[in-house]
Design a protein around this motif. Structure first.
Motif, PDB file in Angstrom:
ATOM      1  N   SER A 257       0.840  -1.195   0.000  1.00  0.00           N
ATOM      2  CA  SER A 257       0.000   0.000   0.000  1.00  0.00           C
ATOM      3  C   SER A 257       0.874   1.244   0.000  1.00  0.00           C
ATOM      4  O   SER A 257       1.947   1.264   0.645  1.00  0.00           O
ATOM      5  CB  SER A 257      -0.921   0.025   1.228  1.00  0.00           C
ATOM      6  N   TYR A 258       0.439   2.270  -0.708  1.00  0.00           N
ATOM      7  CA  TYR A 258       1.184   3.520  -0.771  1.00  0.00           C
ATOM      8  C   TYR A 258       0.192   4.678  -0.717  1.00  0.00           C
ATOM      9  O   TYR A 258      -0.872   4.627  -1.347  1.00  0.00           O
ATOM     10  CB  TYR A 258       2.017   3.605  -2.059  1.00  0.00           C
ATOM     11  N   VAL A 259       0.542   5.726   0.022  1.00  0.00           N
ATOM     12  CA  VAL A 259      -0.333   6.886   0.201  1.00  0.00           C
ATOM     13  C   VAL A 259       0.233   8.069  -0.582  1.00  0.00           C
ATOM     14  O   VAL A 259       1.392   8.433  -0.417  1.00  0.00           O
ATOM     15  CB  VAL A 259      -0.465   7.263   1.690  1.00  0.00           C
ATOM     16  N   GLY A 284       0.820   7.867   6.308  1.00  0.00           N
ATOM     17  CA  GLY A 284       0.572   9.210   5.806  1.00  0.00           C
ATOM     18  C   GLY A 284       1.104   9.372   4.398  1.00  0.00           C
ATOM     19  O   GLY A 284       1.590   8.417   3.772  1.00  0.00           O
ATOM     20  N   ALA A 285       1.035  10.604   3.895  1.00  0.00           N
ATOM     21  CA  ALA A 285       1.454  10.874   2.525  1.00  0.00           C
ATOM     22  C   ALA A 285       2.914  10.491   2.330  1.00  0.00           C
ATOM     23  O   ALA A 285       3.784  10.807   3.149  1.00  0.00           O
ATOM     24  CB  ALA A 285       1.237  12.349   2.195  1.00  0.00           C
ATOM     25  N   GLY A 286       3.181   9.776   1.241  1.00  0.00           N
ATOM     26  CA  GLY A 286       4.540   9.362   0.918  1.00  0.00           C
ATOM     27  C   GLY A 286       5.005   8.105   1.613  1.00  0.00           C
ATOM     28  O   GLY A 286       6.139   7.662   1.365  1.00  0.00           O
ATOM     29  N   GLU A 287       4.178   7.502   2.457  1.00  0.00           N
ATOM     30  CA  GLU A 287       4.577   6.302   3.188  1.00  0.00           C
ATOM     31  C   GLU A 287       4.007   5.056   2.516  1.00  0.00           C
ATOM     32  O   GLU A 287       2.948   5.085   1.898  1.00  0.00           O
ATOM     33  CB  GLU A 287       4.103   6.378   4.636  1.00  0.00           C
ATOM     34  N   SER A 288       4.733   3.951   2.706  1.00  0.00           N
ATOM     35  CA  SER A 288       4.346   2.699   2.069  1.00  0.00           C
ATOM     36  C   SER A 288       4.635   1.545   3.018  1.00  0.00           C
ATOM     37  O   SER A 288       5.534   1.621   3.864  1.00  0.00           O
ATOM     38  CB  SER A 288       5.121   2.510   0.758  1.00  0.00           C
TER      39      SER A 288
END
Length: 593
Positions: A257-259, A284-288
């Protein structure tokens, strides 16, 4: 007496009393014979003598007088009667059809015949008892999608998305927009089942979801509140918290999963084994994060399967924007006028002497005559797809034609002079009275509404940055450059005038791909069709004056286009192209007549 004479024999004959006396039966027979004889004699006016009986005197024979009645007339005519019979028959026929269609037990009677509707399993519900499908969204985009060829899979029909529907694609993209507002892009190979009004099960492949939550203003306006969106996979459950995210499931069922924006919650757990041992993490944004299977062997040699979290070194790439090509080419005239190639911008240009963008033609055209170059290559910083411009002059040696340093020694000596601009559209040479440069080649006016034109008086060059275009449109591939080029000068119409001619040049990464020299209006137009490789970066168009001066050279490139195809399906997009010119059927370099 006559009535009695007629009724007695009949009464005796019908009753046939078994215990009647022989004399009585004889009397009945004799009376019957007398009746018959009386009727026949009356009809023929013949008298018969009566035989005498030893016991009874012969009764008097009185013939009844029956008046002849006229035949009764029918109560309706023959035609009306036939019409009434036909009407009654049709009513009965319609009543029969109605009775066949609407009996309450017809569904059960059909279902009782297992072979009539394909029912083969005992206890299976009748199709009439199944609930109506629930639609939760629509298919809003398809780009090169190829459905699975599994023998038991039936590709969906229509654009409505039903609850419980499974979408299997081998390649390409499929966009689903839920009624809740969530947009999901499936990238093949992919298997996705719509499990709820706000979510589904991703068995394999890539999914990108964008969820737009309703704000307070929208809710006050009567809009329904946005529900969370949940994606189930074989090893995880991904729940959005108002975001844009991507999920990838590989062949083993491992989930990554990636945000991109917002936040999501990822729960680890093998589908079908309950919630025991489930762990979760918020991204959060940019995290995987990746959820993978782990097989464990215990002391008693039993094996169990669990899942664990890892952070991938390189997150997978996802399609964020669904490609919707307006057409299957980029218009270079639109790019020169400040567009992105998909529009129809016109009437702007570039000064080839210094690279400055010009928004309108000057009223005093004398300021654009007798321009002199500086032998340098000038970048056009205001237009991202234009690398630079130059004045080609072979008399000064090799001429730089790209920002990467590519140079050409093919040009003639032009004294480094030119006139007017590189212009997207038709150039006005005089306003009072108004005079314009001709844009006719063959039977086409490339200044017309169905075409486009780059007007380049001789001794000018412009280079387009193909890599910049690829970065802007990563989902398309540039395959070729096409145009119809020529010299539309009108001076050659006067046989007493000096010869007017020009040269046309096309380069790719500094390599000459197309060249026509010493051409004028008598040569009409030439088809340009040049393939482009993915590694090629620069496309250069140039004109020179053929060594006889730049006056009256009106060289143009009609319908200058970069043909594109979608990388997703690797074939020409389905958008119909307006037939631009004779280039569609012409041979490269051949004049059009």
């Amino acid at each position: 007496v006559a009535l009695l004479e007629l009724e007695i024999p009949t009464l005796l004959r019908e009753q046939e009393l078994p215990d009647a006396a022989p004399a009585t039966r004889a009397l009945g027979a004799e009376l019957e014979d007398s009746e018959a004889c009386g009727r026949w004699s009356n009809a023929h006016n013949i008298s018969f003598p009566h035989t005498e009986s030893p016991n009874l005197a012969p009764p008097p024979v009185v013939s009844p007088i029956v008046p002849s009645a006229p035949p009764s007339a029918p109560f309706v005519g023959e035609f009306v009667f036939s019409y009434m019979v036909a009407t009654v028959f049709m009513c009965l026929l319609l009543l029969g059809f109605w009775a066949y269609k609407l009996p309450s037990d017809r569904g059960s009677s059909i279902a009782s015949n297992e072979n009539s509707r394909g029912r083969t399993v005992f206890g299976e519900d009748s199709p009439h008892d199944r609930p109506a499908p629930v639609f939760v969204g629509h298919i809003t985009g398809i780009a090169g999608a190829k459905w699975s060829d599994e023998p038991n899979y039936i590709a969906p029909m229509g654009v409505r998305v039903a609850l419980g529907r499974t979408y299997k694609i081998k390649s390409g993209l499929l966009e689903i927009t839920y009624h809740s507002g969530a947009k999901v892009i499936l990238e093949g190979p992919c298997t996705y089942k719509v499990e709820s009004v706000a979510g589904g099960f991703l068995e394999r492949g890539k999914l990108t979801a964008r969820i737009i939550h309703q704000g307070p203003a929208a809710s006050a306006a009567g809009a329904k509140p946005q529900a969370v969106f949940i994606v189930h996979t074989p090893t995880a459950v991904v729940t959005d918290l108002g975001t844009e995210f991507g999920v990838e499931v590989d062949e083993n069922g491992d989930t990554t999963s990636y945000v991109f924006e917002g936040k999501i919650v990822v729960k680890a757990g093998i589908r079908g084994f309950g919630d025991s041992g489930i762990r979760e993490v918020q991204l959060g944004a940019g995290e995987s994060v990746m959820v993978g299977r782990v097989r464990e062997t215990h002391h008693n040699s039993t094996k169990t399967e669990t899942v664990h979290f890892t952070h991938p070194t390189t997150p997978p790439k996802f399609v964020l924007v669904f490609p919707r090509l307006k057409r299957n080419y980029l218009d270079l005239a639109d790019i020169v006028a400040g567009g992105d190639g998909f529009g129809d911008a016109r009437d702007r240009g570039i000064d080839a002497v210094n690279g400055r963008v010009v928004l309108s033609q000057p009223r005093d055209m004398s300021v654009l005559s007798g321009l002199h170059g500086d032998t340098r290559y000038h970048a056009v910083n205001e237009l991202p797809f234009v690398d630079g411009v130059f004045i080609p002059d072979g008399g000064e040696g090799p001429v730089q034609i790209t920002s990467a340093g590519h140079a050409s020694s093919d040009f003639v000596d032009t004294n480094n002079r030119t006139w007017n601009l590189i212009w997207a559209g038709q150039i006005v040479t005089e306003y009072t009275p108004k005079r314009t440069v001709s844009c006719w080649l063959g039977n086409a006016n490339y200044a017309g509404r169905r075409h486009s034109v780059l007007t380049m008086a001789s001794n000018k060059g412009i280079t387009f940055d193909l890599d910049a275009i690829r970065r802007k449109f990563p989902d398309v591939r540039l395959v070729r450059f096409t145009a119809v080029a020529g010299n539309t000068e009108m001076r050659s119409a006067n046989p007493q005038a000096p010869r007017v001619s020009a040269d046309l040049w096309v380069f790719v990464d500094g390599s000459l791909r197309f060249n026509k020299t010493d051409i004028n209006s008598a040569d009409d137009g030439f088809v340009v069709d040049i393939p482009l490789a993915p590694s090629e970066r620069f496309l250069t168009l140039a004109t020179t004056d053929a060594g006889n001066g730049h006056s009256f050279d009106w060289t143009i490139f009609g319908d200058p286009r970069l043909k594109i195809i979608s990388k997703i399906n690797d074939r020409t997009s389905g958008i119909h192209e307006t037939q631009p010119s004779h280039a569609a059927s012409g041979k490269e370099g051949a004049p059009i007549k």
